[in-house]
Write an enzyme that holds these catalytic residues in place. Structure first.
Site, PDB file in Angstrom:
ATOM      1  N   THR A  10      -2.587  -2.904   2.098  1.00  0.00           N
ATOM      2  CA  THR A  10      -1.522  -3.522   2.898  1.00  0.00           C
ATOM      3  C   THR A  10      -1.647  -3.177   4.380  1.00  0.00           C
ATOM      4  OG1 THR A  10      -0.026  -3.454   1.035  1.00  0.00           O
ATOM      5  CG2 THR A  10       0.992  -3.636   3.175  1.00  0.00           C
ATOM      6  N   GLY A  49      -0.109   4.928   0.255  1.00  0.00           N
ATOM      7  CA  GLY A  49       0.284   6.106  -0.518  1.00  0.00           C
ATOM      8  C   GLY A  49      -0.784   7.186  -0.459  1.00  0.00           C
ATOM      9  N   GLY A 276      34.630   5.087  -9.694  1.00  0.00           N
ATOM     10  CA  GLY A 276      34.365   6.064  -8.636  1.00  0.00           C
ATOM     11  C   GLY A 276      33.337   7.101  -9.035  1.00  0.00           C
ATOM     12  N   THR A 297       8.899  -5.121  -4.886  1.00  0.00           N
ATOM     13  CA  THR A 297       8.003  -5.484  -3.778  1.00  0.00           C
ATOM     14  C   THR A 297       6.570  -5.025  -3.993  1.00  0.00           C
ATOM     15  OG1 THR A 297       9.882  -5.360  -2.265  1.00  0.00           O
ATOM     16  CG2 THR A 297       7.686  -5.274  -1.283  1.00  0.00           C
ATOM     17  N   GLU A 299       2.932  -3.709  -5.611  1.00  0.00           N
ATOM     18  CA  GLU A 299       2.034  -4.277  -6.642  1.00  0.00           C
ATOM     19  C   GLU A 299       2.271  -5.783  -6.800  1.00  0.00           C
ATOM     20  OE1 GLU A 299      -0.395  -2.695  -7.957  1.00  0.00           O
ATOM     21  OE2 GLU A 299       0.095  -0.601  -7.626  1.00  0.00           O
ATOM     22  N   ASP A 301       4.821  -8.845  -4.498  1.00  0.00           N
ATOM     23  CA  ASP A 301       6.215  -9.246  -4.285  1.00  0.00           C
ATOM     24  C   ASP A 301       6.657 -10.181  -5.417  1.00  0.00           C
ATOM     25  OD1 ASP A 301       8.534  -9.803  -2.170  1.00  0.00           O
ATOM     26  OD2 ASP A 301       7.922 -11.708  -3.057  1.00  0.00           O
TER      27      ASP A 301
END
Length: 516
Positions: A10, A49, A276, A297, A299, A301
């Site tokens: 990427t 990564g 709550g 997203t 591996e 989109d």
């Protein structure tokens, strides 16, 4: 683990469109090396990564540029993968020509080391090209067993399938944990009730059952579908069967997109179902939601992956009408396309008995009928629009239709695997419980899209009402065995970790956490 690496695909400006990557690897025949370069800021490798702190080398995806003797000077051979050392193996210092930065704080998964990489004329040996699908000789000649850039690119990216299989399966695990926390708490927490009588568990309210019971049914459905996917993937890795490769590619894309999208929405519903106390960080919905969110997203989109499924369906549809065969995953279209596309039977459109609505054949036929109608209608629309808009414009004009088609198809596959699992269950009482939640999954999905079935008279108004009524009744019945269904996931307390989901003394665990 002495030499950890990282996967540098990427870029800042390119993610899903991998063929548009801008990093270049230019071959220098004088030194027998490739020169890796980041030509502009948009080409900086991003979200890598293991890069910011630990990585010793990177598998860098870059456009392979070969020198030519014509006026162009270089020839673009498409995206290839190269091994590029980024730190000294002994000192761990960043190597010359390489710049590394941390990508900063993220919404979740901050234990993952994500970095950005820039390359300034970094030289690597020719041997560092990962050359299974294409190679360069010492004199700069390119050879490949695959005939085109597109085919080489598809083969290179084929290995991403494993990541998608893992994400689909992992997402089901996240959904199991969230459902376990929400349902256990909903059985524990009491609120209101008839006058002068004890308060009732919030899971006894129809609105709460409507939130959580179809979700529980879907969790089981996804469990069996992703288990099937893992088995197919293992078989593919053993046999390398071409038919299976294509089959697993589309199935993993579709299931990864569908399951992760569903889980992301369900995490918010589970948080809300716990009121709550669901907002307390210790009860985990926040961290589960934040850490899982990126599953939609990375591996691939989800919107892009669903388009791959739709594209594959259209390819199979076209081949069917040219006398070809359909692949294994889509074979229901080959077997029954004409049946599903014929006019709905006005008699069965009115059948509303419980036996009929809980018949797996009726449920599967309804799912497959919808997919077949969507496939046929989008093929007609694409053909019409492509005459004036071209192929890209036509695809964009029909994009929402195509995404609906892909989701409908994946739902058909999920239901088929769930029905198969029910029929193969050896224990009678377990089989009855699975049948109950399978029916809830099927009828809830049909009811959610009842407009589609009504528009083509597949379901008459009285039958639509009967489907809705039965789905609500099945939700009530599933509520009665919800505890057992959750316990069957067999998730230990030390994994679930939320105090409100403890199997005993939940409130004392919760109060101890805040200091009482």
């Amino acid at each position: 683990m002495d030499y950890p690496g990282c996967f540098a695909m990427t870029e800042l400006h390119h993610g899903s469109n991998v063929q548009g990557l801008q990093t270049v690897a230019t071959f220098d025949p004088l030194t027998d090396e490739f020169i890796i370069d980041t030509p502009n800021d948009g080409a900086i490798k991003w979200w890598i990564g293991n890069a910011a702190v630990h990585g010793k080398f990177a598998t860098v995806f870059a456009k392979l540029m070969l020198p030519t003797h014509d006026t162009k000077g270089v020839s673009d051979m498409g995206v290839h993968a190269f091994i590029v050392p980024i730190r000294d193996f002994e000192t761990h210092q960043t190597l010359p020509g390489i710049e590394i930065h941390d990508c900063g704080h993220k919404v979740g998964l901050n234990g993952v080391d994500n970095g950005a990489l820039r390359f300034r004329s970094v030289r690597i040996p020719r041997d560092n090209l990962l050359n299974r699908f294409g190679d360069v000789s010492q004199d700069g000649k390119y050879t490949s067993s695959l005939p085109s850039i597109n085919k080489r690119f598809a083969a290179t990216l084929g290995e991403l399938v494993g990541g998608r299989v893992g994400l689909a399966y992992s997402s089901v695990s996240v959904l199991k944990i969230a459902a376990t926390i929400a349902i256990r708490y909903s059985l524990l927490r009491q609120q209101f009730g008839p006058p002068k009588q004890p308060e009732v568990a919030i899971l006894d309210y129809q609105s709460h059952q409507h939130k959580l019971m179809p979700m529980l049914a879907s969790t089981y459905a996804f469990h069996f579908a992703t288990l099937h996917l893992v088995e197919k993937y293992a078989e593919m890795k053993k046999t390398h069967d071409e038919q299976l490769v294509g089959d697993v590619h589309s199935l993993s894309a579709g299931l990864k997109a569908y399951v992760t999208g569903y889980t992301a929405k369900s995490l918010s519903i589970c948080r809300e179902a716990c009121g709550g106390h669901g907002y307390a960080a210790v009860n985990r919905f926040g961290s589960l939601r934040n850490d899982h969110d990126i599953f939609q997203t990375f591996e691939g989109d989800n919107t892009v992956l669903l388009q791959q499924v739709a594209g594959d369906l259209l390819k199979q549809y076209k081949e069917k009408f040219q006398g070809g065969t359909l692949t294994v995953t889509w074979n229901y279209l080959r077997e029954s396309m004409n049946l599903y596309l014929s006019q709905p039977n006005p008699v069965t459109a009115r059948w509303e008995s419980e036996d009929h609505l809980r018949d797996p054949k009726f449920q599967l036929d309804a799912f497959r009928y919808r997919t077949s109608r969507l496939l046929q209608s989008v093929a007609v629309r694409l053909r019409k629009h492509s005459k004036t808009l071209g192929s890209f414009g036509a695809w964009n004009r029909c994009l929402n239709h195509l995404l609906t088609l892909a989701e409908s198809h994946i739902e058909s596959v999920i239901l088929a695997k769930f029905i198969e699992a029910v029929q193969n269950c050896p224990d009678a009482s377990s089989r009855a419980a699975l049948k109950l939640i399978c029916d809830l999954y099927a009828l809830e999905r049909i009811w959610k899209d009842i407009g589609t079935y009504r528009n083509v008279d597949y379901v008459a108004p009285n039958k639509a009402k009967a489907i809705h009524k039965l789905a609500e009744y099945l939700s009530f019945r599933v509520r009665n065995i919800a505890r057992e269904l959750i316990d069957a996931f067999d998730i230990p307390d030390h994994v679930t970790r939320a105090p409100i989901a403890m199997q005993s003394d939940a409130y004392s665990h919760y109060t101890q956490y805040v200091g009482f």
